[in-house]
Design an enzyme around this catalytic site. Structure first.
Site, mmCIF file in Angstrom:
data_model
loop_
_atom_site.group_PDB
_atom_site.id
_atom_site.type_symbol
_atom_site.label_atom_id
_atom_site.label_comp_id
_atom_site.label_asym_id
_atom_site.label_seq_id
_atom_site.Cartn_x
_atom_site.Cartn_y
_atom_site.Cartn_z
ATOM 1 N N LYS A 1 0.852 -1.202 0.000
ATOM 2 C CA LYS A 1 0.000 0.000 0.000
ATOM 3 C C LYS A 1 0.881 1.243 0.000
ATOM 4 O O LYS A 1 0.653 2.173 -0.776
ATOM 5 C CB LYS A 1 -0.866 0.005 1.263
ATOM 6 C CG LYS A 1 -1.552 1.332 1.557
ATOM 7 C CD LYS A 1 -2.464 1.248 2.771
ATOM 8 C CE LYS A 1 -1.775 1.583 4.041
ATOM 9 N NZ LYS A 1 -1.560 3.003 4.333
ATOM 10 N N ASN A 2 1.927 1.229 0.834
ATOM 11 C CA ASN A 2 2.711 2.450 1.035
ATOM 12 C C ASN A 2 3.776 2.676 -0.033
ATOM 13 O O ASN A 2 4.464 3.685 -0.008
ATOM 14 C CB ASN A 2 3.319 2.458 2.443
ATOM 15 C CG ASN A 2 2.226 2.609 3.495
ATOM 16 O OD1 ASN A 2 1.088 2.945 3.183
ATOM 17 N ND2 ASN A 2 2.559 2.319 4.739
ATOM 18 N N ARG B 1 -1.094 14.867 13.008
ATOM 19 C CA ARG B 1 -0.366 14.568 11.769
ATOM 20 C C ARG B 1 0.104 15.890 11.151
ATOM 21 O O ARG B 1 -0.439 16.367 10.189
ATOM 22 C CB ARG B 1 -1.260 13.785 10.810
ATOM 23 C CG ARG B 1 -1.795 12.465 11.356
ATOM 24 C CD ARG B 1 -0.720 11.431 11.619
ATOM 25 N NE ARG B 1 -0.108 10.912 10.420
ATOM 26 C CZ ARG B 1 -0.568 9.863 9.747
ATOM 27 N NH1 ARG B 1 -1.679 9.285 10.110
ATOM 28 N NH2 ARG B 1 0.069 9.418 8.678
HETATM 29 C C1 EPZ Z 1 3.972 6.926 6.397
HETATM 30 O O1 EPZ Z 1 3.150 7.935 6.962
HETATM 31 C C2 EPZ Z 1 3.066 5.711 6.245
HETATM 32 N N1 EPZ Z 1 1.969 6.018 5.327
HETATM 33 C C3 EPZ Z 1 2.520 5.309 7.607
HETATM 34 O O2 EPZ Z 1 1.742 4.133 7.426
HETATM 35 C C4 EPZ Z 1 3.696 4.990 8.532
HETATM 36 O O3 EPZ Z 1 3.198 4.682 9.814
HETATM 37 C C5 EPZ Z 1 4.626 6.198 8.611
HETATM 38 O O4 EPZ Z 1 5.050 6.575 7.278
HETATM 39 C C6 EPZ Z 1 5.880 5.902 9.432
HETATM 40 O O5 EPZ Z 1 6.554 4.823 8.898
HETATM 41 C C7 EPZ Z 1 2.205 5.976 4.004
HETATM 42 O O6 EPZ Z 1 3.293 5.696 3.550
HETATM 43 C C8 EPZ Z 1 1.021 6.264 3.109
HETATM 44 P P1 EPZ Z 1 5.891 10.269 8.653
HETATM 45 P P2 EPZ Z 1 3.689 9.470 7.041
HETATM 46 O O7 EPZ Z 1 5.792 11.555 7.900
HETATM 47 O O8 EPZ Z 1 4.476 9.782 5.839
HETATM 48 C C9 EPZ Z 1 5.835 13.456 12.162
HETATM 49 C C10 EPZ Z 1 -0.154 2.780 7.636
HETATM 50 O O9 EPZ Z 1 -0.741 2.259 8.600
HETATM 51 N N2 EPZ Z 1 5.799 14.486 11.109
HETATM 52 O O10 EPZ Z 1 7.119 9.437 8.525
HETATM 53 O O11 EPZ Z 1 2.537 10.322 7.392
HETATM 54 C C11 EPZ Z 1 4.523 12.687 12.220
HETATM 55 O O12 EPZ Z 1 3.572 13.391 12.999
HETATM 56 C C12 EPZ Z 1 0.331 4.209 7.724
HETATM 57 O O13 EPZ Z 1 0.081 2.197 6.537
HETATM 58 C C13 EPZ Z 1 5.949 15.823 11.481
HETATM 59 O O14 EPZ Z 1 6.108 16.142 12.655
HETATM 60 O O15 EPZ Z 1 4.652 9.342 8.312
HETATM 61 C C14 EPZ Z 1 4.936 11.404 12.874
HETATM 62 O O16 EPZ Z 1 4.999 11.595 14.262
HETATM 63 C C15 EPZ Z 1 0.037 4.825 9.075
HETATM 64 N N3 EPZ Z 1 5.883 16.764 10.516
HETATM 65 C C16 EPZ Z 1 6.354 11.180 12.329
HETATM 66 O O17 EPZ Z 1 6.790 12.461 11.820
HETATM 67 C C17 EPZ Z 1 5.713 16.469 9.188
HETATM 68 O O18 EPZ Z 1 5.684 17.386 8.346
HETATM 69 C C18 EPZ Z 1 6.431 10.154 11.207
HETATM 70 O O19 EPZ Z 1 5.579 10.596 10.199
HETATM 71 C C19 EPZ Z 1 5.556 15.103 8.828
HETATM 72 C C20 EPZ Z 1 5.614 14.128 9.806
#
Ligand code: EPZ
Length: 427
Positions: A29-30, A128
């Site tokens: 999916k990701n 998020r």
């Molecule tokens: C991706 O989400 C995945 N989704 C998530 O999978 C996965 O849990 C996550 O990466 C971590 O591995 C997809 O790929 C579609 P991040 P993403 O940006 O990109 C903080 C699932 O169940 N952050 O790496 O949204 C954020 O709040 C989903 O398949 C900021 O602070 O994750 C989080 O605490 C759930 N500012 C951390 O970073 C930003 O601008 C990781 O988020 C962006 C993120």
């Protein structure tokens, strides 16, 4: 590709049945979601193979069609032609349905030099924020402004490559920068980039369309801007989170299962933890045989970390497993600030779990009791299904549409391996 499951559908699981047999694993999916976004940059026809039949993909295809793309399936391939894309406005209702549409900013800015999205808002796994996305895009020359709840990004003179450093290795921000940079003027160097395998798959897809990206999978990614990209054919990687979910299911339910057509390297952190729990695992490059053993041993510490650490997306399934362990285990969720909604539901099944901020302490019990529980997000749903496989009696997991966002008929796979799981369509 008809999809859509009622939000009142539920899974009814009769616990106590071991799993055995062989199964494959759906496409990631990701990896699929950002690659679908990246098709916008080509202005041509892309054929994707191995994409999963899940509702998050359906939502992304709806968005692409609304933007003006032509989407069809042909001989099992997903064919996306983005020549006709003329809009840069992501519909707010679809934004809310799936937060990860935030990584459409990069492709739309790269192609249209403008994007209008609504704030993705929070979701069931906590806050998020998108600050890292916006900071990086601004550095590339995008003017970002708030306009009555919408975020409007414009780059009238196009995007410029530059040196960037992410404060946190955000998966989505890394993907957004890669996609914004492929048609930018000059070279972009992204440091402290996320290293997830799905980012490597996105690099491979983009390079097959004519992009010039190096370093995905490491913490420094270099993107040389090119003038244009063209359509290509690409097979997405297998879904390591679905594979990990199935391994954990066998570790808990017991029995012996062979997973085929996977990339074992992507599962290292999960395999290591399952060995600590006492499961037996043998493997090649693209297959794993897992045998669940009793007693399930407690694990001193599971910390979710960016890849190649233990994946946050398997935290809930792991918690279900450790709720049955002999002894006390500790899970620390370092990635998201609100990813413990499944704890209350596991407690309803008799799990002994104490929460303290980002830390969860599980005092294992011999057997959980089946009861009605409610899924709150995609991976929590998977964790509750797994907990039900070994529970005493019947477990009913409600709001299973959360599961259908990322798992392609998980109940069919589990049933093919001997589990007693049925989907009850809401009346
Ligand atoms: C991706 O989400 C995945 N989704 C998530 O999978 C996965 O849990 C996550 O990466 C971590 O591995 C997809 O790929 C579609 P991040 P993403 O940006 O990109 C903080 C699932 O169940 N952050 O790496 O949204 C954020 O709040 C989903 O398949 C900021 O602070 O994750 C989080 O605490 C759930 N500012 C951390 O970073 C930003 O601008 C990781 O988020 C962006 C993120």
């Amino acid at each position: 590709m008809e999809m859509g499951t009622g939000s009142r559908d539920k899974l009814v699981i009769t616990g106590g049945w071991k799993l055995s047999g062989t199964t494959g694993v759906q496409g990631s999916k990701n990896a699929t979601l950002p690659i679908l976004g990246a098709t916008i940059l080509t202005g041509g026809e892309c054929s994707l193979l191995g994409t999963p039949r899940i509702t998050d993909v359906e939502v992304m295809l709806k968005i692409l069609r609304l933007l003006g793309a032509d989407v069809r399936t042909f001989r099992g391939e997903l064919v996306v032609d983005t020549k006709g894309i003329g809009s840069c406005h992501i519909p707010p209702n679809l934004m809310r349905e799936m937060r990860s549409t935030i990584f459409l900013m990069g492709p739309l800015l790269g192609r249209m030099r403008k994007v209008i999205i609504s704030h993705p808002g929070g979701c069931a796994i906590g806050n998020r924020p998108i600050d890292l996305h916006l900071k990086a895009l601004s550095a590339m020359g995008v003017e970002i402004r708030d306009d009555h709840g919408f975020i409007v990004g414009t780059a009238p003179r196009g995007l410029s490559g530059c040196d960037l450093h992410l404060d946190f290795p955000s998966v989505g921000a890394t993907e957004n920068v890669m996609m914004a940079a492929v048609l930018a003027r000059g070279t972009t160097v992204l440091r402290n980039a996320a290293k997830e395998p799905e980012i490597v798959d996105l690099q491979n897809f983009l390079n097959n369309t004519g992009a010039r990206i190096m370093g995905a999978g490491t913490d420094t990614i270099r993107i040389e801007g090119v003038d244009s990209l063209s359509g290509t054919k690409h097979t997405v990687i297998p879904d390591r989170i679905v594979a990990g979910t199935l391994l954990i299911a066998v570790a808990l339910a017991g029995g012996k299962v062979r997973l085929e057509g996977i990339i074992v390297e992507h599962l290292e952190p999960v395999i290591a933890k399952l060995r600590e729990v006492g499961s037996e695992l043998t493997m090649g490059d693209d297959w794993v045989v897992v045998e669940g053993r009793r007693p399930i041993r407690a694990v001193e510490s599971v910390r979710t970390l960016p890849y190649p650490g233990f994946p946050t997306d398997l935290q809930a399934p792991m918690m279900s497993l450790l709720s049955y362990a002999e002894g006390t285990s500790i899970i620390t969720e370092t990635i998201f600030d609100g990813r413990y909604h499944h704890v209350d539901e596991l407690r309803r099944m008799g799990a002994q779990i104490k929460l303290d901020g980002r830390t969860a302490m599980m005092k294992g019990v011999e057997r959980l009791s089946g009861t009605a529980v409610e899924a709150t997000d995609l991976r929590a749903a998977a964790g509750l299904v797994i907990a039900g496989l070994a529970a005493d009696g019947i477990t009913v997991v409600e709001k299973i549409h959360h599961l259908d966002r990322g798992y392609e008929r998980l109940e069919d796979t589990l049933r093919s391996l001997g589990a007693k799981v049925d989907r009850a369509k809401a009346a």
